[in-house]
Each structure stands twice: as C-alpha cells, then as structure tokens.
Design a protein around this motif. Structure first.
Motif, PDB file in Angstrom:
ATOM      1  N   GLY A 174      -4.634  10.704  17.521  1.00  0.00           N
ATOM      2  CA  GLY A 174      -3.494  11.239  18.266  1.00  0.00           C
ATOM      3  C   GLY A 174      -2.173  11.004  17.560  1.00  0.00           C
ATOM      4  N   HIS A 175      -2.221  10.198  16.499  1.00  0.00           N
ATOM      5  CA  HIS A 175      -0.974   9.810  15.808  1.00  0.00           C
ATOM      6  C   HIS A 175      -1.280   9.784  14.316  1.00  0.00           C
ATOM      7  CE1 HIS A 175       2.965   7.826  15.695  1.00  0.00           C
ATOM      8  NE2 HIS A 175       2.450   6.933  14.844  1.00  0.00           N
ATOM      9  N   PRO A 176      -1.327  10.940  13.697  1.00  0.00           N
ATOM     10  CA  PRO A 176      -1.827  11.029  12.298  1.00  0.00           C
ATOM     11  C   PRO A 176      -0.814  10.490  11.295  1.00  0.00           C
ATOM     12  CG  PRO A 176      -1.087  13.191  13.083  1.00  0.00           C
ATOM     13  CD  PRO A 176      -0.929  12.266  14.228  1.00  0.00           C
ATOM     14  N   ALA A 177      -0.793   9.169  11.213  1.00  0.00           N
ATOM     15  CA  ALA A 177       0.196   8.531  10.325  1.00  0.00           C
ATOM     16  C   ALA A 177      -0.292   8.537   8.892  1.00  0.00           C
ATOM     17  CB  ALA A 177       0.434   7.101  10.809  1.00  0.00           C
ATOM     18  N   LYS A 178       0.687   8.583   7.985  1.00  0.00           N
ATOM     19  CA  LYS A 178       0.387   8.475   6.555  1.00  0.00           C
ATOM     20  C   LYS A 178       0.950   7.172   5.996  1.00  0.00           C
ATOM     21  CE  LYS A 178      -1.510  12.512   6.181  1.00  0.00           C
ATOM     22  NZ  LYS A 178      -2.978  12.476   6.264  1.00  0.00           N
ATOM     23  N   LEU A 179       1.668   6.479   6.830  1.00  0.00           N
ATOM     24  CA  LEU A 179       2.355   5.262   6.368  1.00  0.00           C
ATOM     25  C   LEU A 179       2.031   4.124   7.341  1.00  0.00           C
ATOM     26  CD1 LEU A 179       4.466   4.021   4.375  1.00  0.00           C
ATOM     27  CD2 LEU A 179       6.216   4.668   6.038  1.00  0.00           C
ATOM     28  N   MET A 180       1.625   2.981   6.764  1.00  0.00           N
ATOM     29  CA  MET A 180       1.431   1.794   7.602  1.00  0.00           C
ATOM     30  C   MET A 180       2.367   0.722   7.122  1.00  0.00           C
ATOM     31  SD  MET A 180      -1.932   0.070   9.039  1.00  0.00           S
ATOM     32  CE  MET A 180      -1.915  -1.432   9.981  1.00  0.00           C
ATOM     33  N   ILE A 181       3.169   0.258   8.031  1.00  0.00           N
ATOM     34  CA  ILE A 181       4.145  -0.790   7.705  1.00  0.00           C
ATOM     35  C   ILE A 181       3.588  -2.143   8.118  1.00  0.00           C
ATOM     36  CG2 ILE A 181       6.448  -1.676   8.240  1.00  0.00           C
ATOM     37  CD1 ILE A 181       7.409   1.199   8.447  1.00  0.00           C
ATOM     38  N   TRP A 182       3.543  -3.039   7.152  1.00  0.00           N
ATOM     39  CA  TRP A 182       2.966  -4.382   7.348  1.00  0.00           C
ATOM     40  C   TRP A 182       4.051  -5.451   7.341  1.00  0.00           C
ATOM     41  CZ3 TRP A 182      -2.326  -5.526   7.762  1.00  0.00           C
ATOM     42  CH2 TRP A 182      -3.191  -4.460   7.567  1.00  0.00           C
ATOM     43  N   GLU A 183       3.734  -6.552   8.089  1.00  0.00           N
ATOM     44  CA  GLU A 183       4.639  -7.717   8.058  1.00  0.00           C
ATOM     45  C   GLU A 183       4.540  -8.432   6.727  1.00  0.00           C
ATOM     46  OE1 GLU A 183       4.433 -10.233  11.938  1.00  0.00           O
ATOM     47  OE2 GLU A 183       2.420  -9.418  11.581  1.00  0.00           O
ATOM     48  N   GLY A 184       3.316  -8.444   6.204  1.00  0.00           N
ATOM     49  CA  GLY A 184       3.107  -9.107   4.924  1.00  0.00           C
ATOM     50  C   GLY A 184       2.107  -8.318   4.106  1.00  0.00           C
ATOM     51  N   GLU A 185       1.886  -8.752   2.878  1.00  0.00           N
ATOM     52  CA  GLU A 185       1.001  -8.022   1.967  1.00  0.00           C
ATOM     53  C   GLU A 185      -0.413  -8.036   2.523  1.00  0.00           C
ATOM     54  OE1 GLU A 185       2.507  -6.635  -0.838  1.00  0.00           O
ATOM     55  OE2 GLU A 185       0.600  -5.534  -0.880  1.00  0.00           O
ATOM     56  N   PRO A 186      -0.996  -6.844   2.815  1.00  0.00           N
ATOM     57  CA  PRO A 186      -2.357  -6.828   3.343  1.00  0.00           C
ATOM     58  C   PRO A 186      -3.361  -7.133   2.246  1.00  0.00           C
ATOM     59  CG  PRO A 186      -1.586  -4.594   3.003  1.00  0.00           C
ATOM     60  CD  PRO A 186      -0.450  -5.492   2.649  1.00  0.00           C
ATOM     61  N   LEU A 187      -4.550  -7.466   2.681  1.00  0.00           N
ATOM     62  CA  LEU A 187      -5.626  -7.720   1.722  1.00  0.00           C
ATOM     63  C   LEU A 187      -5.944  -6.422   0.977  1.00  0.00           C
ATOM     64  CD1 LEU A 187      -7.925  -9.888   3.990  1.00  0.00           C
ATOM     65  CD2 LEU A 187      -6.537 -10.685   2.047  1.00  0.00           C
ATOM     66  N   PRO A 188      -6.283  -6.514  -0.297  1.00  0.00           N
ATOM     67  CA  PRO A 188      -6.535  -5.291  -1.095  1.00  0.00           C
ATOM     68  C   PRO A 188      -7.606  -4.403  -0.474  1.00  0.00           C
ATOM     69  CG  PRO A 188      -6.388  -7.211  -2.521  1.00  0.00           C
ATOM     70  CD  PRO A 188      -6.335  -7.723  -1.135  1.00  0.00           C
ATOM     71  N   GLU A 189      -8.659  -5.049   0.070  1.00  0.00           N
ATOM     72  CA  GLU A 189      -9.734  -4.224   0.632  1.00  0.00           C
ATOM     73  C   GLU A 189      -9.259  -3.441   1.848  1.00  0.00           C
ATOM     74  OE1 GLU A 189      -9.737  -7.632   0.293  1.00  0.00           O
ATOM     75  OE2 GLU A 189     -11.227  -8.538   1.635  1.00  0.00           O
TER      76      GLU A 189
END
Lengths: 394, 300, 224
Positions: free
Chosen positions: B240-255
């Motif tokens: 319902g919300h086809p996002a292309k960008l995810m904003i993180w608080e910190g660096e996510p795990l590579p996987e």
C-alpha cells in the motif's frame, strides 16, 4: 546541724508514711499549677513557632483548625481533600512557592506525608543518614521514626491499610527508606515523607503490573484483540517499587484531579501573600479556602489559655484546701507531741528549740516538696516537646 | 623518583579539582540537561557563564533513567532543562524540585504530535487505557528546536539576569544556524517530493511533519535481521506504500540492506541526533544526514 | 557534787483548785542519796520541778551547790537544768523516733553549747554498756522492756555528768523486780558519778537502800 533540725529530720524519717503523704500532697500542690502553665506555654510556643513558619495554607473549605492541625502536625484526622490542580493553580500564580501535601495514610502508626523536595528545604530538614527521595516508592523518615522503629537508610517500611477490611484501593506499599532526617524537635521527626505521587500509589490511583504486551504476561491475559488487551484477576500487581519495575508503574487519569490534603504557600514577601489571600477572599464560589495558621492557632490558644486559667484557679482552690488539711495535720501532730515537748522543756530545751522542732517538720516537707516539684517541672519541661509532639500527631 | 611521584600526585589532584570545578573556584550555576540536543543548545547559548552538564547515559537515551547518584546530582542542580513532549518518562518516578525544571517544549504544545503506538489494555475497574503520549524528537524540526532554544534562553536569563545580553546574542546566532539548517533540509526533502518513504523506527514524526514527507514506520533495529513475520508485514506495508527509500537510525546490516535493495529499496542513514555524537556536534550530524540524503536522492 | 538547800519555799498554782506548796526547809549534803516519800498528788513532782528550775517559787530560796536557782533567768535555768541536772521520769519519756543511743544523747541535741561529738557518743555507749544494754543501741524504745527503758532514761540523765540527779517516781511503771533494780541502779550510778540523788516516790518498799528518807508530810503542808 542544729539539734532541733536533727530531731525534726529524725521524726519525719521515722513517720515515713505520714511524711510521704504530706510530701506528695505538697509536691502536687506546687507542681500541678506550674506544670499546667508550663505545658500550656511551651505548647503555645511550639505551636506558634510552627505556625509562624508556615505562612499560608490552602485547603478544602471547612474547619480551618482541622486543616492547620493536619497540615502542620499531621493530626490523624485528615481534612477533606483538594485536587492537585489547586496546587498547580497556586504555583502558576507565581506569587508564592507552592508545596503540595498529602497527609492521609499511616505506616506503623506514623503519618505518611506525601510532598515535594521543596518541603524539606522549607522546613530546614537536614539529613543525618542516607539521601533524599529519589525514586518513586522511597521514603525519608524523621529521627523519631528511625529511633522508635530501629530502622535506617536501606531498610523497608510498609504502609498500613486504612481499615482492616479495606481489600481494594488502599493497599500496603513496601517503601525503601532512602534517608533519615536529623532531629528537628518538630512533628517532622515523627513523620514518614514520600513523594506525593507515592501517596497516590498508596491510594490506588497508580499501580505497577506486568507488561501485558509481553509474551511473559501469559496467564494474566484474558483476551487480546485488535489494539486491546484485557487482563484477568491473576495479573500480578507490584506492592513494592524497585528500579527494576518502576517503569511499569503508571497513573490512570489526569493527575490534576488527584488528591491532596493541603498546599503550603510560601510568599517571598507580605505583598505577594496578601495578593494570594485576596484571590481566595474574592472568590466566594471557590471550594477551597486559604488559612493563615498563625491566626487560626491564636484563636485556639486564646481558648486554651482561658481554660488554663480556670484549671489553675481550680488547682489553687484545691491547693488552699490541701494547705488547710496540712495545717490541721501539723496541729494534730503538735497536740500528740505535747508530752514530748513538755519533757524536752523539763530537760532544758528552750521555747525557740521547741518552735524550731515543730517548724522543721513543716520546713523539711515544704523544702523537699519544692525540690521535688522543681525536678518534676524541669523533667516535664525537658520532655514537654516530645510529649507535645506525640500528642500533636495522635 | 620521589619528586616525580609528588608531581604525579599533584597533577592528579589538580585534574580532579578541575573536573569538579573546585580549583577554578567554580561558583557557576549548574544546569543539567536531559538529552544531547538540549545539552548542545544550552551549551551554545550559555557559553562559559553556566556549567551545563549531560548525565552519563547507557543505551538508548530515550529509555534512560537516572540512577540514585545521578538523581542526587539533578536534585542539587540550579536548573534542569528538559526536552519535554513526554521524552523524560523517568520524570514520572523521580523526585526533583519542580520549580527548577524547565520544559523547553511547553511553549510548543500546539505543535506537538501524538504518538500513535502501544496497544490499549484494560484490567480492573478503570476500563480501557493505553500508555501512549506525544512524539518527542522535537529537535528534528529546526523550527521547533529554535522554540526550545528560546525557552532555554529565558530560563538562563532568569538564572543569571546579568548575562541576558550575552545569552540573547548567542541565541540569535544559534537561531540563525537552525534557520539555515531548516532551509537546507527543506531543499532536500522538496526534491524528494511525495515519494513514499519507510522509516526504520517511529522517531521521525517531526521531520515528516515539517517537510511533508510521505512516510510510514516499522520497528526494525539496524543491528538486527528482521524475522519472517516482520518481512511479511513489511511486504504488506509496501503493497500500500510502495517506497523506494528506507531511512534508518543507524547503519543496517549488509544482509538487510541487500535484501531491501533486491526489493528496490535504497537504505540511507538519517541519524536522529538523540545521542551525543562521537565526533562533531548536532549541526555536523544533521549536515551529514543531509549529505547522505542528497547522495541517495540522485539514485532514486 | 552539789548539795541542795531549800528555805521557806512557797509555790502556788491556780486553776479551779489552787494548790500551794510550802516547804520550810530541806537540805541534802553533796553526794547524798535521799528519798522523799509521800502520797500521790502531794506535790513531790512539783518540788522536783522547783529544784530543777522548771518552775519558780513565789517565795523562798533554792540553792543547788553555789547556784541560787530561783534567782536565775529563764535561759540560765535551762542551761543549769541541761548541764547540771539529770532527770529520770516515771513514764520514761523516751522518744520513739530516736534509737536507744540517740535517746541517751538527747541532752546534747537540746543544748547547742554541748557538742554532739565522738566523745559524747563514746560516753553514751559506755553508759549503756554499764547498765547491760550494750547490744541494743540501735533499737527503738518500744522494742525494750519497761525496765530496759528506764535504764536508758537513767543513762540519758547521766550523759552530762550532772551534779544533781532527780528521779520522779522512776519505778511507777515497773514490776517489783525491776523497781528494786532501777532504784539500785540509780543509787549505784549516783555514787559512781558523784551526783547528789533526790528521788521522790510513794512506794515505801523501795527505801531500804537510801541513806536518808524524808517524809514529804514533814516538809509540806496546806492544800487549800
């Protein structure tokens, strides 16, 4: 020592019972009026001192005396409650320093006084041990409480239920003693101080329980729905606030509606005090009143002094009767000793010797009574404050 | 050797005294703050006139509570500057001098956003209730941050009226920088437009609101791999919300970022600036955030 | 030692029945032990009171040694009485609230010029020992027999080494054996202390040990 006095002393020592009765009568005759006056004057002084240091009190409309006694001396009968919003309103006038008071509960017969840190500065209470209140559920106790219960910083104290059958609402809370105040010679020595929010927890307006959202809530959950969890009666509610469970404690409802028994208002100067008083006098519709403790106590003390005068008058009349009886006893004693006096005269005793012998009986009894009465009065004076404190916080 | 030892002892003592302000004869008022942004703003405004302090915080500062020593220090402070907006949950169970507490968000009540989280529950006679409140990351909106800075200044002036001019000067300088930050962030998010965005955590409400970001939040930790349920929920969200960008608080795990990339989402870190940074300050953190956003915007 | 010399003595006290005592002459040599015998109520006690200076005659002369008793002022008579005269009374007149020894020391309590010191206490103990009451010093008089009480009274009378010993019916409250013992004691002690003894009694069975017996009727007359 003079022969007549020696004989007089020996006579009194031999007739122990009679001497003791005379001594007791005369001592009481001297002590009672003095002690009455002393207790009343010391009481008045102590009451006035405490009242003078408490400029203004805001409380529910009704008996001002009850409001003052409860707020200053933590009298067992707490007055009708006011809301915390009243405290906020007083504080927000920015005319005074406002200090909330909630004095309704007891812990082992000592009043539990919910208040803020400002109270301790206001009353110049110094710590003898430990520290001030930090976490919800902690308490700081007066020196008298510490001494009588034999507890100190680090120990625990459980509040008392209001009635034996009070199964809901007011439930015992186990409080950690964070600190002990040094003796102040005031009712604060006999009180248990908590954060006012801790009083609300005791009253049942706040509680702590397992987090129902957690899986570990398990059997305590009756049902889970979309955005709603219903707990059952097996839900564990905490009766002690610890650093581990403190976050689980919460209040239901607007704290503005939560209860207080009074608000102490400390104006920086007379002008601000007058302005605050004016607001309460102008607002006839308000369900609160503003009392000036000094004035309230003056009225009470006027009555007390009047009663005291009657009591002392009664005691003086009783003393006159006692003196009359004592004189009669002495005269009878003389009659009984006529033979002895005649023998002494025949043996060469002077009239002055006989007179001194007779007088010594009176002099010794009165002198000893004076000393005893003075000692008893001094003792009463030394213990008057403690006695008074315990009477005030009855 | 004795002389060296003596010197060592003397230096140690001196260091301790300097740390506590004793040798300086430090009679400056002590002001405590409840989080890094407020600490930064207060330090900028106060200059050297006031001893501004931030307690040592372990873990997430939003869930920090003072221990007994820290409580004692807060009680002894001349002033405690709070973020407000429900940030200091610990205020509910700690005893402090009320009149020394300054809620820097008090004047922003109309601009505060509700926190729509946590399940409603009921037990006993009280009925349904929930433990919800207000979103508290007000400092992410430079305009609100400026309002907080204003409240800080008013409190410092009350504390040290003779330094009013200095405080106001420094406030003006801070507000200019915040205004510039606001313009810079506005430029970036205007470029984003109303493209849907997913936030790893619901801490960006004020950013979303200020820059009209079309965002939804999940509860993902940067240092954790989402479980199967979370991925399923995420797919439902994306439907319902086809996002292309995810904003993180910190660096996510590579996987995680790789898996997201496979689904067409670019991950970018936007530090919420709630923690004291290891390097730099609030403005540097926000500038780094802006730079990272600019970088990924080019990729969208 | 002091003798007694009484001449032309007249004493009268009024009331409903006026009693008049008249003694033409009575003389005792120093150290003499004399008993005056007469019926009860005849004025014997009054005579002793006059000799002791407790009462003053209206007319007449009473000399005890060099002292003209009737010429002394009240204070001097008292001093004379406590210092020179030892008296033994019929009803013992011991003070129950004092111990036996304290009763013996009573003259020292009365007279401020005579100290109640270690010497006095020693003398009291010796006197009590001499009459067989050594172990009873701290008893109260009521714990003694009548005979023992009178012996205490004798010791009291002798404490200040009086030159004159007056005994007024000292055996009145005693049984026969004790009467003889007390009279014997009085005479022995008087001789031992070189005191002149004048005892008045109505009991003629006690007179054997006395050097001289005077019939009161021979001395006094007229009861109006």
């Amino acid at each position: 020592m003079n022969g007549a006095l020696q004989l007089g002393w020996r006579y009194l020592a031999y007739h122990r019972f009679k001497t003791a009765v005379l001594l007791a009568s005369v001592t009481l005759m001297m002590f009672l009026p003095a002690a009455t006056r002393l207790l009343v004057e010391d009481s008045a002084q102590a009451l006035n001192a405490r009242a003078a240091l408490t400029p203004l009190l805001v409380g529910a409309k009704g008996s001002q005396l009850e409001l003052v006694l409860s707020s200053l001396y933590f009298h067992a009968e707490s007055p009708p409650e006011i809301s915390y919003q009243v405290f906020k309103d007083v504080r927000d006038t920015e005319l005074v320093i406002a200090i909330p008071l909630h004095a309704r509960f007891r812990a082992r017969d000592f009043p539990v006084v919910g208040t803020s840190l400002d109270y301790f500065e206001f009353r110049n209470l110094e710590l003898a041990e430990g520290r001030l209140l930090g976490l919800l559920g902690e308490c700081v106790i007066g020196a008298g409480v510490a001494r009588k219960l034999g507890i100190g910083a680090g120990d625990s104290l459980v509040t008392s239920p209001e009635t034996v059958f009070d199964l809901a609402g007011v439930y015992p809370l186990k409080m950690k003693v964070a600190g002990v105040f040094a003796p102040s010679g005031t009712p604060d020595d006999e009180a248990v101080f908590v954060d006012v929010r801790t009083s609300w927890v005791i009253q049942g307006m706040g509680h702590g329980h397992q987090d129902l959202a957690e899986a570990s809530a398990g059997n305590a959950v009756l049902s889970r729905g979309e955005g709603a969890i219903t707990a059952n009666a097996s839900l564990v509610q905490y009766n002690e606030i610890t650093p581990q469970n403190v976050r689980e404690f919460h209040f239901h409802g607007d704290t503005g509606g939560f209860p207080l028994t009074a608000v102490i208002a400390v104006p920086p100067d007379e002008k601000n005090g007058t302005l605050l008083r004016g607001r309460y006098l102008d607002n006839k519709e308000s369900s609160e009143q503003l009392a000036v403790p000094g004035a309230v106590l003056d009225d009470l003390l006027e009555t007390v002094f009047t009663v005291q005068n009657y009591v002392v008058l009664g005691l003086l009349i009783l003393s006159l009767a006692t003196v009359a009886v004592i004189v009669l006893v002495f005269l009878l004693s003389q009659q009984l000793r006529r033979g002895e006096f005649f023998t002494l005269r025949r043996m060469g005793a002077s009239r002055a010797f006989i007179a001194l012998l007779v007088a010594s009986e009176i002099v010794f009894v009165f002198a000893a009574s004076l000393v005893l009465a003075a000692l008893m009065t001094w003792t009463v004076r030394a213990w008057a404050t403690k006695l008074l404190l315990s009477l005030m916080t009855f | 050797m004795i002389r060296n030892a003596s010197l060592y002892v003397l230096l140690t003592v001196l260091e301790c005294c300097l740390a506590t302000g004793v040798v300086r004869g430090d009679d400056r008022p002590v002001v405590y703050t409840s989080n890094y942004p407020i600490y930064f703003f207060a330090t900028e405004i106060a200059g050297s006139e006031v001893d501004v302090r931030l307690p040592q915080m372990e873990g997430d500062p939003a869930y920090w509570a003072p221990n007994s020593d820290q409580t004692a220090e807060l009680q002894a402070a001349n002033l405690v500057l709070l973020n407000g907006a429900g940030y200091e949950n610990w205020l509910n169970f700690v005893s402090l001098h009320e009149e020394r507490l300054v809620d820097t968000s008090a004047g922003l009540a109309d601009s505060l956003l509700p926190l729509m989280e946590a399940a409603v529950h009921q037990h006993g006679p009280e009925g349904e209730h929930s433990h919800v409140g207000t979103a508290f990351t007000t400092w992410l909106d430079p305009k609100l941050a400026a309002g907080q800075a204003h409240a800080i200044t008013a409190a410092l002036v009350k504390l040290k009226p003779e330094q009013e001019a200095g405080f106001n000067d420094r406030l003006a300088r801070l507000q200019r920088r915040l205004k510039q930050l606001d313009l810079d962030l506005d430029q970036v998010f205007t470029a984003l437009g109303d493209q849907p965005v997913v936030f790893s955590h619901p801490v960006y409400q004020y950013l979303e609101s200020r820059y009209s970001i079309n965002g939804r939040s999940v509860h993902w930790e940067p240092d954790a791999v989402p479980n199967f349920r979370q991925w399923i929920d995420f797919q439902k969200l994306l439907a319902g919300h086809p996002a292309k960008l995810m904003i993180w608080e910190g660096e996510p795990l590579p996987e995680v970022s790789d898996k997201l990339a496979q689904q067409g989402l670019i991950s970018v870190v936007f530090d919420p600036a709630g923690n004291r940074p290891e390097h730099g300050d609030y403005f540097e953190v926000m500038e780094n955030n802006r730079q990272r956003l600019l970088t990924v915007l080019g990729m969208l | 030692m002091s003798g007694i010399d009484i001449h032309g003595l007249e004493f009268e006290y009024g009331g409903q029945s006026t009693f008049r005592l008249q003694i033409r002459e009575l003389r005792l040599e120093p150290g003499e032990c004399v008993a005056i015998v007469g019926p009860s109520g005849s004025g014997k006690s009054t005579l002793l009171n006059l000799v002791a200076g407790t009462l003053l005659p209206a007319v007449g002369d009473i000399r005890v040694g060099d002292i003209r008793v009737n010429a002394l002022g009240e204070t001097e008579r008292r001093r004379y009485r406590v210092g020179q005269v030892g008296q033994v009374f019929q009803a013992f007149e011991l003070l129950e609230y004092l111990t036996v020894k304290e009763n013996v020391l009573l003259p020292r309590y009365i007279d401020p010029s005579t100290p109640l010191d270690a010497d006095a206490r020693q003398r009291a103990s010796e006197l009590l020992a001499s009459v067989g009451l050594a172990g009873k010093e701290s008893r109260r008089p009521s714990r003694l027999s009548h005979g023992e009480r009178q012996r205490v009274a004798v010791c009291r009378a002798l404490l200040n080494r009086p030159s004159l010993l007056l005994a007024d019916e000292p055996t009145g409250n005693l049984d026969q054996d004790n009467k003889q013992n007390v009279v014997k004691l009085l005479i022995e002690q008087a001789r031992a202390h070189a005191s002149t003894l004048l005892m008045v009694t109505h009991d003629r069975s006690l007179l054997d040990s006395f050097e001289r017996i005077v019939d009161f009727n021979d001395l006094a007359w007229d009861k109006a």
